[in-house]
Write a protein that holds these residues in place. Sequence first.
Motif, PDB file in Angstrom:
ATOM      1  N   LEU A 213      10.442  61.083 -48.214  1.00 38.20           N
ATOM      2  CA  LEU A 213      11.792  61.570 -47.785  1.00 38.20           C
ATOM      3  C   LEU A 213      12.534  60.547 -46.959  1.00 38.20           C
ATOM      4  O   LEU A 213      13.745  60.504 -46.906  1.00 38.20           O
ATOM      5  CB  LEU A 213      11.357  62.752 -46.800  1.00 38.20           C
ATOM      6  N   TRP A 214      11.774  59.663 -45.961  1.00 36.69           N
ATOM      7  CA  TRP A 214      12.588  58.681 -45.293  1.00 36.69           C
ATOM      8  C   TRP A 214      12.969  57.761 -46.250  1.00 36.69           C
ATOM      9  O   TRP A 214      14.236  57.136 -45.699  1.00 36.69           O
ATOM     10  CB  TRP A 214      11.455  57.837 -44.369  1.00 36.69           C
ATOM     11  N   LEU A 215      12.836  57.356 -47.352  1.00 35.72           N
ATOM     12  CA  LEU A 215      13.432  56.498 -48.299  1.00 35.72           C
ATOM     13  C   LEU A 215      14.583  57.103 -48.834  1.00 35.72           C
ATOM     14  O   LEU A 215      15.904  56.374 -48.957  1.00 35.72           O
ATOM     15  CB  LEU A 215      12.282  55.888 -49.393  1.00 35.72           C
ATOM     16  N   SER A 216      14.660  58.171 -49.130  1.00 29.36           N
ATOM     17  CA  SER A 216      15.756  58.932 -49.652  1.00 29.36           C
ATOM     18  C   SER A 216      16.816  58.900 -48.689  1.00 29.36           C
ATOM     19  O   SER A 216      17.747  58.935 -48.819  1.00 29.36           O
ATOM     20  CB  SER A 216      15.179  60.518 -50.062  1.00 29.36           C
ATOM     21  N   ASN A 217      16.310  59.213 -47.385  1.00 28.72           N
ATOM     22  CA  ASN A 217      17.478  59.221 -46.431  1.00 28.72           C
ATOM     23  C   ASN A 217      18.090  57.751 -46.202  1.00 28.72           C
ATOM     24  O   ASN A 217      19.311  57.736 -45.882  1.00 28.72           O
ATOM     25  CB  ASN A 217      16.656  59.582 -45.007  1.00 28.72           C
ATOM     26  N   ILE A 218      17.529  56.633 -46.330  1.00 27.27           N
ATOM     27  CA  ILE A 218      17.940  55.321 -45.803  1.00 27.27           C
ATOM     28  C   ILE A 218      18.935  55.128 -47.434  1.00 27.27           C
ATOM     29  O   ILE A 218      20.146  54.626 -47.223  1.00 27.27           O
ATOM     30  CB  ILE A 218      16.738  54.181 -45.969  1.00 27.27           C
ATOM     31  N   LEU A 219      18.403  55.510 -48.709  1.00 27.47           N
ATOM     32  CA  LEU A 219      19.304  55.315 -49.893  1.00 27.47           C
ATOM     33  C   LEU A 219      20.513  56.199 -49.689  1.00 27.47           C
ATOM     34  O   LEU A 219      21.677  55.793 -50.197  1.00 27.47           O
ATOM     35  CB  LEU A 219      18.348  55.851 -51.099  1.00 27.47           C
ATOM     36  N   SER A 220      20.487  57.379 -49.210  1.00 29.48           N
ATOM     37  CA  SER A 220      21.628  58.163 -48.795  1.00 29.48           C
ATOM     38  C   SER A 220      22.686  57.505 -47.935  1.00 29.48           C
ATOM     39  O   SER A 220      23.994  57.407 -48.357  1.00 29.48           O
ATOM     40  CB  SER A 220      21.215  59.493 -48.479  1.00 29.48           C
ATOM     41  N   TYR A 221      22.349  57.130 -46.863  1.00 35.08           N
ATOM     42  CA  TYR A 221      23.042  56.577 -46.198  1.00 35.08           C
ATOM     43  C   TYR A 221      23.739  55.164 -46.167  1.00 35.08           C
ATOM     44  O   TYR A 221      24.920  55.147 -46.194  1.00 35.08           O
ATOM     45  CB  TYR A 221      22.239  56.318 -44.482  1.00 35.08           C
ATOM     46  N   PHE A 222      22.702  54.227 -46.651  1.00 30.13           N
ATOM     47  CA  PHE A 222      23.353  52.918 -47.221  1.00 30.13           C
ATOM     48  C   PHE A 222      24.035  52.672 -48.635  1.00 30.13           C
ATOM     49  O   PHE A 222      24.779  52.017 -48.835  1.00 30.13           O
ATOM     50  CB  PHE A 222      22.269  52.002 -46.902  1.00 30.13           C
ATOM     51  N   PHE A 223      23.298  53.660 -49.373  1.00 30.43           N
ATOM     52  CA  PHE A 223      23.715  53.164 -50.969  1.00 30.43           C
ATOM     53  C   PHE A 223      24.321  54.480 -51.727  1.00 30.43           C
ATOM     54  O   PHE A 223      24.504  54.263 -52.926  1.00 30.43           O
ATOM     55  CB  PHE A 223      22.602  52.704 -51.849  1.00 30.43           C
TER      56      PHE A 223
END
Length: 818
Positions: free
Chosen positions: A531-541
């Motif tokens: 889930l933390w990786l999905s959060n990063i991808l949502s915000y940056f990419f």
Amino acid sequence: MLSTFLKLEICFLLTSLFIQNVFCKELNVVGKVFDKETQKPIAGVRVQIFNTNRGTYTSPSGFFKLPDIQVGSTIVLKSIGYQTKTLVVNKTSDTIFVYLEPNPIKLQEVEKVGEIEAEEIIRRAIQRKRESLAKLKTLQGKLYSKLFLELGGEPFETRFDTTKTSRTITFTTRTSKPQDSLMLEFVKNFILETFSNIYIDYEKKINYSEITQRRQTANIPKEFNQIILTNFLNFYNETVKIVNTEFVAPLADDAFKYYRFELLGKELYGDLYVYNIKIIPITKIFPAFSGTMKILEKNYNLLEIDVTPSEKTTIQFLDSIRYIQKFTTLNETYWHPTFLEFVGKINLGIAKGILDFNMHLRGVSIISDAVVNQSLPDSIISKAKQNPIVVDPKADSTNFEFWDNNSLVETTEKEKEIYKKVENISKKIDTTQLDLFAPDKKFKWGFSPDLDAIAGYNRVTGYSLSLSPYLEYQRFKVLLSPIYSFAQKKFYHDLNISYIFKNTFGTSNSSFMVSIFSKPSITSLEQNMALWLSNILSYFFHWDYYDLYQKQGFKVEYTAKNTQIKPYTKFSINFEHSKQTSLSKKTDKSLFSNKIWRENPPIAEGTYNVVGLNLDISSKPEIFGFEISNEFFSYRISVDLLYGARANGSPFGGMISKIDFQIPTFYTGYNPMSLRLLLEIGVETKETPPQYSFRLPTAWGFGNFQSARTGLFGGTKYYAIHLQHNFSDLLWRAIGLPTYKGRGLELSVLASLCNYYNYGEIQIYQPTKKIFYEIGFGVSRIPTFISDFLYLGADFKFSPKQPISKGFGFGLGLSLPF
């Protein structure tokens, strides 16, 4: 006449009692062995009680100790290049000083000895090794093991005072707190010692040990001291494994493919010659040893081997490691290693320039009183199946006097100082700062470092923040996670109360948990991305992987794990009662884009009662979410069952079964080339709500479809097959491409196919309608250069033009280097 007879009988009786008193008395024999000419100590001398399997070896200072030896016993001392010497144990308990005379007969390498002779010696030694291994079925004996560790690196800054006669080291730290400085001193050195009874059945692959005595420095809880250096390495085996590097042994059946041998000369060992053989690796891409070995003439048994890994060989984290192993005959028939010594250095770059550690280590293992080819008792076999290592309840009852009298390796003055220093520091510091020493009845509190909960960002909750405090008492833990969603403008929460059980043997543990929650939850049973990786991808990419809905209710769960005995298993069963409602999309923004996101799909709302069951069986243990194993063949089998009902609705159910195999294909010396196969089948009833349906996974990593469009396809029934053949980094290194820490990039080929079906009234995801497949390649073991523990991997996949395909896809992942 009668009087004379009585006198003789009394005299005989008194003589017998005297003999019993003298010759049945047991002594601890302590000695030092020196070269008679140079007066220097001799290391590695075999010191053995005549006509027995009791014995030991001298240390670098020439020291040896033989405890509990009967007065009148004969001791035989043998060393290569020296004349054999025998001693009779007398009543004295003083240290014995023994001087061995160098043997004048010595053939140096200047004499012409052809290379073919060395090859013939090795061939005969290989044949004798086969015969010896074929004869040896079981081994029982006593084992002494000792391990010394010394930590260094970034936290242990050192300076040297060279103004004194002896060099001293003063340790300083970057912190000025005395408690922190003492804590570093406390964990600077570790010493562990054990005496054990060992039982090995080579045919049944049973290896069982009972620790009868143990001691350790005060910075190690006694429960953690299970040092058993038996079967650690055996150079009579075909291969020798160190961490995840596997060497072909110098006396393996195919040794000539990897080594060249040179006869340096020969010396006397007792009344037999010993051939001194140089081991020269001829391979540049496979792991190999370099060094020497000594082989007896006539019987061609291996007497001693002294090796280090070759210059072209890489062992993860290990540097400058050296092994010395000595063999001896057991009952004049069976040849077996009875001594192992190793020294080396470990380098751990956890975070380069910030957290770097190194560790010097040395260990010694000595087998004595060996009994061979006697069937192991049924009780031992039964115990071995439960736990391969057990500790006698009285193992920690002895004091230093026992070790002074019985330790087979001398305790140096430095080690005595370390024992004393660590003991003194333990009285000055709060050792509960170290989790290993924290007592069960002590309160613990803090904040959870869970990245999934600290901060989040997606199209449904927008920004979300959480602070997760926890409180522990004994085996109870309470964890509260309040979550605020800026997009939904509301608080959510998740309160977990758990209790951990432990069984008598410590081989498994179980837990019971109650959770009360009101929180966003993931739609579908597919959760392949962190889930933390999905959060990063949502915000940056601007790529939001998951769909969400809201749950409000409670859950109870029981979990049982076996983490010690293979196969490693996990079983859990849970019951959840929750009110479930849909959530709508709240934002289209991310850091670099305002492009419109896909809508968040609605669910079948209502109040649900759901029972879940999971069974997981694996050949590899799991550490911090990573599977770790020294075995090349591995498997994992998991089954998930789901049964539930909506209030005033029909019951529903589902099942997911997964079988994951990794099969070695070609030897590389490191992780072998391997074929990995993953089979998945999922089936649900028609009444299953859409929030419990399957979704076609498009996350990164093995078992996902990178070329399919995200979040659109799935169903209530599916099957999937994934194949991967990893060709390792052998080709990379063989070509001579640049390497990092001696290793190159690993290359693999990939293929996947799946088919998803749908039936039921309300569905969120579309069926694939036909078989979807993709092919590609992967590159792994990509160094991050910021840590020796984390490496990157990338998969690239392509699929023909299909309705669900975007043509090309790729994925990234993290892995450990072993």
